[in-house]
Write a protein that holds these residues in place. Structure first.
Motif, PDB file in Angstrom:
ATOM      1  N   ALA A   1       0.833  -1.138  -0.013  1.00 52.39           N
ATOM      2  CA  ALA A   1      -0.069   0.039  -0.009  1.00 52.39           C
ATOM      3  C   ALA A   1       0.845   1.166   0.164  1.00 52.39           C
ATOM      4  CB  ALA A   1      -1.021   0.103   1.049  1.00 52.39           C
ATOM      5  N   ASP A   2       1.994   1.177   0.742  1.00 53.45           N
ATOM      6  CA  ASP A   2       2.750   2.444   0.750  1.00 53.45           C
ATOM      7  C   ASP A   2       4.227   1.807   1.026  1.00 53.45           C
ATOM      8  OD1 ASP A   2       2.808   1.998   3.670  1.00 53.45           O
ATOM      9  OD2 ASP A   2       1.167   3.239   3.700  1.00 53.45           O
ATOM     10  N   GLU A   3       5.161   2.843   1.172  1.00 53.37           N
ATOM     11  CA  GLU A   3       6.560   2.377   1.497  1.00 53.37           C
ATOM     12  C   GLU A   3       6.604   1.859   2.878  1.00 53.37           C
ATOM     13  OE1 GLU A   3       9.631   5.008  -0.108  1.00 53.37           O
ATOM     14  OE2 GLU A   3      10.916   4.583   1.417  1.00 53.37           O
ATOM     15  N   ASP A   4       6.022   2.379   3.850  1.00 52.45           N
ATOM     16  CA  ASP A   4       6.284   1.858   5.037  1.00 52.45           C
ATOM     17  C   ASP A   4       5.865   0.349   5.236  1.00 52.45           C
ATOM     18  OD1 ASP A   4       7.233   4.036   6.078  1.00 52.45           O
ATOM     19  OD2 ASP A   4       5.490   4.567   7.124  1.00 52.45           O
ATOM     20  N   ALA A   5       4.848   0.209   4.421  1.00 54.96           N
ATOM     21  CA  ALA A   5       4.530  -1.334   4.478  1.00 54.96           C
ATOM     22  C   ALA A   5       5.302  -2.188   3.666  1.00 54.96           C
ATOM     23  CB  ALA A   5       2.782  -1.344   3.830  1.00 54.96           C
ATOM     24  N   ALA A   6       5.836  -1.659   2.741  1.00 57.06           N
ATOM     25  CA  ALA A   6       6.968  -2.617   2.051  1.00 57.06           C
ATOM     26  C   ALA A   6       7.863  -2.581   2.914  1.00 57.06           C
ATOM     27  CB  ALA A   6       7.171  -1.731   0.575  1.00 57.06           C
ATOM     28  N   ARG A   7       8.452  -1.825   3.408  1.00 60.68           N
ATOM     29  CA  ARG A   7       9.809  -1.900   4.279  1.00 60.68           C
ATOM     30  C   ARG A   7       9.339  -2.766   5.321  1.00 60.68           C
ATOM     31  NH1 ARG A   7      14.141   1.017   4.354  1.00 60.68           N
ATOM     32  NH2 ARG A   7      13.260   2.704   2.883  1.00 60.68           N
ATOM     33  N   SER A   8       8.371  -2.670   6.014  1.00 59.84           N
ATOM     34  CA  SER A   8       8.326  -3.753   6.955  1.00 59.84           C
ATOM     35  C   SER A   8       7.906  -4.809   6.709  1.00 59.84           C
ATOM     36  CB  SER A   8       6.668  -2.961   7.827  1.00 59.84           C
ATOM     37  OG  SER A   8       6.123  -4.107   8.330  1.00 59.84           O
ATOM     38  N   GLN A   9       7.494  -5.149   5.492  1.00 59.46           N
ATOM     39  CA  GLN A   9       7.446  -6.746   4.941  1.00 59.46           C
ATOM     40  C   GLN A   9       8.622  -7.280   4.609  1.00 59.46           C
ATOM     41  OE1 GLN A   9       4.305  -7.683   1.836  1.00 59.46           O
ATOM     42  NE2 GLN A   9       5.685  -9.428   1.327  1.00 59.46           N
ATOM     43  N   VAL A  10       9.469  -6.390   3.927  1.00 56.46           N
ATOM     44  CA  VAL A  10      10.825  -6.924   3.549  1.00 56.46           C
ATOM     45  C   VAL A  10      11.728  -7.062   4.829  1.00 56.46           C
ATOM     46  CG1 VAL A  10      12.771  -6.279   2.359  1.00 56.46           C
ATOM     47  CG2 VAL A  10      10.711  -5.831   1.324  1.00 56.46           C
ATOM     48  N   ASP A  11      11.374  -6.399   5.869  1.00 56.47           N
ATOM     49  CA  ASP A  11      12.255  -6.264   6.953  1.00 56.47           C
ATOM     50  C   ASP A  11      11.911  -7.892   7.707  1.00 56.47           C
ATOM     51  OD1 ASP A  11      14.004  -5.155   9.085  1.00 56.47           O
ATOM     52  OD2 ASP A  11      12.417  -6.052  10.419  1.00 56.47           O
ATOM     53  N   GLU A  12      10.797  -8.287   7.519  1.00 52.37           N
ATOM     54  CA  GLU A  12      10.202  -9.287   8.306  1.00 52.37           C
ATOM     55  C   GLU A  12      10.766 -10.602   7.480  1.00 52.37           C
ATOM     56  OE1 GLU A  12       5.751  -9.572   9.471  1.00 52.37           O
ATOM     57  OE2 GLU A  12       5.854 -11.178   8.180  1.00 52.37           O
ATOM     58  N   MET A  13      10.742 -10.443   5.988  1.00 53.61           N
ATOM     59  CA  MET A  13      11.350 -11.449   5.248  1.00 53.61           C
ATOM     60  C   MET A  13      12.624 -11.706   5.632  1.00 53.61           C
ATOM     61  SD  MET A  13       8.939 -10.179   1.768  1.00 53.61           S
ATOM     62  CE  MET A  13      10.441 -10.925   0.640  1.00 53.61           C
ATOM     63  N   CYS A  14      13.457 -10.769   5.742  1.00 54.96           N
ATOM     64  CA  CYS A  14      14.787 -10.784   5.928  1.00 54.96           C
ATOM     65  C   CYS A  14      15.108 -11.633   7.160  1.00 54.96           C
ATOM     66  CB  CYS A  14      15.362  -9.145   6.198  1.00 54.96           C
ATOM     67  SG  CYS A  14      15.620  -8.530   4.660  1.00 54.96           S
TER      68      CYS A  14
END
Lengths: 94, 94
Positions: A59-72
């Protein structure tokens, strides 16, 4: 594209994975030892890590960053011995 | 520091090494196949490459870039199957 009723934006993520300080980096050490034999005597602090690129819809950059962080944390990196940095670039909206 | 009589600047180089188009990327493919099982269905185009960081002393940025490019061709990358991008950042002069 929409996720539910929220328009999603596509982000390209570049994740750079490096060794935590104090963790051995045999690839980097080997490269550094090899360089003088090839004539390069002005190179130091060689380290070798991984670079992962992927595209995520969010939905936005914060959501993207939070998901990629979790994937890491869960899959891409090993937080016990590795550090990671996430860099996001918005792509044209899909 | 000086090289001969020319003052040298220290540059941090980040070299990102990726697979050339058409070259198989089994690590990226494996990660991409694993993500849906972890609940991530909005991720695509996963690719895994290498990230090499090093510090080089050179007279100027052009000299630094030219040397790192040569090092990529000779040692760091395999130009037959890999592409590379060089990013330089000047550090405080030594």
């Amino acid at each position: 594209m929409t996720v539910g009723t929220i328009a999603a934006v596509r982000y390209e993520a570049r994740v750079e994975i490096t060794h935590l300080p104090g963790i051995a980096d045999p690839q980097g050490a080997t490269i550094e030892r090899s360089l003088p034999a090839l004539g390069y005597r002005n190179v130091s602090q060689v380290s070798v890590g991984k670079s992962i690129r992927l595209v995520v819809e969010a939905a936005d950059e914060d959501a993207a960053r939070s998901q990629v962080d979790e994937m890491c944390q869960r899959l891409l990196a090993n937080p016990v011995i590795e550090a990671y940095e996430i860099h996001l670039t918005a792509l044209a909206s899909a």
